[in-house]
Design an enzyme around this catalytic site. Structure first.
Site, PDB file in Angstrom:
ATOM      1  N   SER A 121      -7.673   0.893   3.193  1.00 47.27           N
ATOM      2  CA  SER A 121      -8.124   0.411   1.885  1.00 47.27           C
ATOM      3  C   SER A 121      -9.349  -0.479   2.048  1.00 47.27           C
ATOM      4  O   SER A 121      -9.655  -0.955   3.142  1.00 47.27           O
ATOM      5  CB  SER A 121      -6.998  -0.398   1.237  1.00 47.27           C
ATOM      6  N   SER A 122     -10.032  -0.698   0.935  1.00 50.50           N
ATOM      7  CA  SER A 122     -11.130  -1.673   0.905  1.00 50.50           C
ATOM      8  C   SER A 122     -10.740  -2.911   0.103  1.00 50.50           C
ATOM      9  O   SER A 122     -11.558  -3.826  -0.058  1.00 50.50           O
ATOM     10  CB  SER A 122     -12.363  -1.054   0.239  1.00 50.50           C
ATOM     11  N   ASP A 126      -7.874   8.267   0.198  1.00 51.63           N
ATOM     12  CA  ASP A 126      -8.388   7.146   0.997  1.00 51.63           C
ATOM     13  C   ASP A 126      -8.195   7.370   2.496  1.00 51.63           C
ATOM     14  O   ASP A 126      -8.740   6.633   3.310  1.00 51.63           O
ATOM     15  CB  ASP A 126      -7.734   5.818   0.572  1.00 51.63           C
ATOM     16  N   ARG A 144       0.836  -1.188   0.000  1.00 50.67           N
ATOM     17  CA  ARG A 144       0.000   0.000   0.000  1.00 50.67           C
ATOM     18  C   ARG A 144       0.879   1.251   0.000  1.00 50.67           C
ATOM     19  O   ARG A 144       1.946   1.273   0.640  1.00 50.67           O
ATOM     20  CB  ARG A 144      -0.849  -0.035   1.272  1.00 50.67           C
ATOM     21  N   GLY A 168     -13.638   0.330  -5.273  1.00 47.64           N
ATOM     22  CA  GLY A 168     -13.648   1.220  -4.101  1.00 47.64           C
ATOM     23  C   GLY A 168     -14.287   0.524  -2.915  1.00 47.64           C
ATOM     24  O   GLY A 168     -14.003  -0.642  -2.621  1.00 47.64           O
ATOM     25  N   THR A 200      -4.022  -0.797  -7.278  1.00 48.70           N
ATOM     26  CA  THR A 200      -4.826   0.391  -7.594  1.00 48.70           C
ATOM     27  C   THR A 200      -4.017   1.670  -7.708  1.00 48.70           C
ATOM     28  O   THR A 200      -2.931   1.794  -7.138  1.00 48.70           O
ATOM     29  CB  THR A 200      -5.885   0.605  -6.483  1.00 48.70           C
ATOM     30  N   THR A 248      -9.779   0.267  -9.690  1.00 53.11           N
ATOM     31  CA  THR A 248      -8.749  -0.537  -9.069  1.00 53.11           C
ATOM     32  C   THR A 248      -8.728  -1.748  -9.981  1.00 53.11           C
ATOM     33  O   THR A 248      -9.541  -1.846 -10.896  1.00 53.11           O
ATOM     34  CB  THR A 248      -9.182  -0.835  -7.616  1.00 53.11           C
ATOM     35  N   ASN A 254      -6.220   4.215  -7.206  1.00 55.83           N
ATOM     36  CA  ASN A 254      -7.397   4.770  -6.528  1.00 55.83           C
ATOM     37  C   ASN A 254      -8.449   5.140  -7.576  1.00 55.83           C
ATOM     38  O   ASN A 254      -9.186   4.299  -8.023  1.00 55.83           O
ATOM     39  CB  ASN A 254      -7.053   5.933  -5.598  1.00 55.83           C
TER      40      ASN A 254
END
Ligand code: GLY
Length: 556
Positions: free
Chosen positions: A435-436, A406, A91, A457, A382, A364, A384
């Site tokens: 993050s998701s 995010d 990330r 997302g 991603t 993503t 984003n």
């Protein structure tokens, strides 16, 4: 539907899309035919699932610039043939010069334009570090894995109709957020079949090929990123780049009716949300309610609401904040959480501030890979938003992410996905934004059974949740589980997002229970691989690519 049984040889100027593929030796499902074909060729050349995942990601960075990337970040969840579970966190991080209120004006009002577009929206990219962190699990040289991406960038490839539309739609943003016009801007409109050549990106990939991760985080590429930052007043520094590290973390892993579900821990909320949602339905016999009935959909909406309320309150980067993961996933807590659930009646979310969701920005990308040895790799990566910050590093030819959005730029203020957050996800230097992304592996009898994930997302965890419930509870084929209409609730805004083809009879029944709706053209682009076993041997591997995009399944 025709099932492809072969890895088609990569022809960048002429290729077609296959939504299903089946083989005994390996499979790849990703957002673009050329990327899946590259991954499949790597498997055929003796690579394992980790090799194929690296080559597929690098190819996506070339052929799918809207989300594939080297200027963004991602997560990898894998299970090896030796029974080891691996997760890699790559990330992005907030640059050292970031601060909690950097996107607030003097009066404390949010400056979302700055967290969502242009240079200041970028976190320190993690993708290249992540690729090298996963490489020791592969078998082939990195040199070989990156070569197909270099060829695609250098010699070009024919763009799809969707890519042409997308590039044309983003032209004004590319002009606005770049100090030097990037290769994606041309005087006439893009059309299907046009060749996209990315010479500067090819040169960057070659530096990575020659120098390893240092070819990105140090030397010429780092200098070009830093120069770009200076031109556009961004704040990613040379030290931020040099210090970036991808991290292996202990997975989220839990039992669901005899299956082991493996997901990503913080800083992705995906694994924990999945555990909360699956565990909240586990004792309620959802299979007996039936697929897409008012009862089963209502139950799933209500568990989604409760899990996302916890996301907003408690979840963030555990290197910086304490996230009560054990409590949030405990049986006692989840039973209590569902104690106010009333079948047939909508629970109400406390409205803090309804979010404005921009459904066009859920870019993503996910890839699922399996090999003949029993390794499986699930990767979601991603920038984003679509094309991230829209800023291309001049001279280096790749897009930078807009992942800073995010973070929770201000408590209660929705980000571009309408998600709200609080202290746990506040900005701090070096912190990773929540993050998701939900790359997921499911084991059956301790052997890999499903590899699942999607972009979208905040809709990512709920799409993976539905895909798993569809297969594990409603006995659907992977193809149906992926393609049948999806729905989504994220606590705030208090409304159910539904795809246009969601059954109107179910919508009407839910309206009478007190739910309101927002229609979406599409939710997610899910890639599933299912591995069928005959004793200790793989019988076959089924790969499915979502109908909703250019997604392509390859197997052999
Ligand atoms: N940028 C989307 C996510 O990480 O959830």
């Amino acid at each position: 539907m025709a099932i492809s049984h072969v890895c088609a040889q990569v022809n960048p100027y002429q290729y077609s899309i296959s939504k299903t593929a089946e083989g005994k030796n390996g499979a790849v499902s990703s957002a673009h035919p050329l990327a899946s074909m590259v991954g499949c060729e790597i498997l055929k050349a003796g690579g394992n699932a980790f090799d194929a995942a690296i080559a597929t990601q690098l190819a996506l960075a070339v052929v799918y610039p809207g989300a594939g990337n080297i200027g963004g970040g991602g997560f990898l969840v894998a299970h090896t043939k030796k029974g080891k579970t691996i997760t890699i966190d790559y990330r992005e991080k907030a640059p050292a010069a970031s601060s909690r209120n950097m996107y607030l004006d003097q009066n404390g009002n949010p400056l979302l334009e700055m967290s969502q577009n242009g240079h200041l929206a970028s976190g320190v990219p993690g993708t290249v570090a992540g690729l090298f962190k996963s490489h020791p699990y592969g078998k082939l040289s990195f040199d070989k894995l990156i070569q197909p991406a270099i060829d695609l960038a250098e010699k070009g490839f024919a763009i799809t109709a969707a890519e042409a539309r997308s590039l044309n739609g983003s032209k004004s943003a590319f002009i606005k957020y770049n100090t030097i016009p990037p290769v994606f801007v041309k005087s006439t409109s893009w059309k299907e079949g046009d060749t996209l050549i990315q010479t500067e990106l090819a040169a960057t990939l070659k530096r990575i090929q020659q120098e390893g991760a240092k070819g990105f985080y140090e030397g010429e590429t780092a200098r070009l990123i830093f120069e770009e930052m200076k031109r556009g007043k961004g704040n990613v520094s040379l030290d931020d780049l040099k210090n970036y590290q991808a991290v292996e973390r202990p997975a989220i892993s839990f039992d669901y009716k005899g299956y082991t579900i493996i997901g990503m821990p913080m800083p992705s909320s995906g694994g924990l949300l999945m555990q909360q949602m699956m565990k909240m339905i586990e004792s309620r016999n959802i299979a007996s309610m039936g697929f897409h009935t008012p009862a089963s959909v209502q139950l799933m909406i209500e568990v989604e609401r409760r899990a996302y309320a916890d996301r907003a309150e408690f979840m963030g980067d555990q290197d910086f904040v304490r996230v009560p993961v054990k409590t949030l996933s405990s049986k006692k807590y989840l039973e209590k959480r569902m104690s106010d659930f009333i079948p047939g009646k909508a629970t109400s979310s406390d409205v803090v501030k309804p979010g404005n969701i921009n459904p066009e920005s859920e870019e993503t990308t996910h890839l699922s890979v399996a090999d003949a040895e029993g390794n499986v790799v699930s990767v979601t990566t991603t920038l984003n938003g679509g094309y991230g910050s829209k800023t291309v590093v001049a001279g280096a030819g790749f897009l930078l992410n807009n992942e800073m959005d995010d973070f929770s730029v201000k408590p209660g203020v929705p980000n571009m996905f309408g998600a709200v957050g609080k202290e746990a996800n506040a900005i701090a230097p070096g912190k990773r934004m929540l993050s998701s992304m939900t790359p997921t592996v499911v084991l059956k009898n301790k052997k890999p059974f499903l590899v699942v994930g999607t972009p979208g997302g905040t809709t990512i965890p709920t799409s993976v949740f539905q895909t798993l419930v569809n297969i594990l509870e409603f006995n659907q084929s992977p193809l149906d589980a992926v393609n049948l209409p999806k729905f989504h609730h994220q606590w705030l805004p208090d409304q159910v997002a539904i795809e246009n083809d969601f059954p109107s009879t179910v919508q009407d029944a839910l309206s009478k229970m007190g739910y309101s709706f927002q229609k979406r053209n599409q939710i997610g682009r899910t890639e599933v691989i299912k591995i069928n076993w005959q004793g200790k041997k793989i019988k076959n591997i089924e790969a499915v690519a979502d109908k909703r995009g250019d997604d392509h399944a390859a197997a052999y």
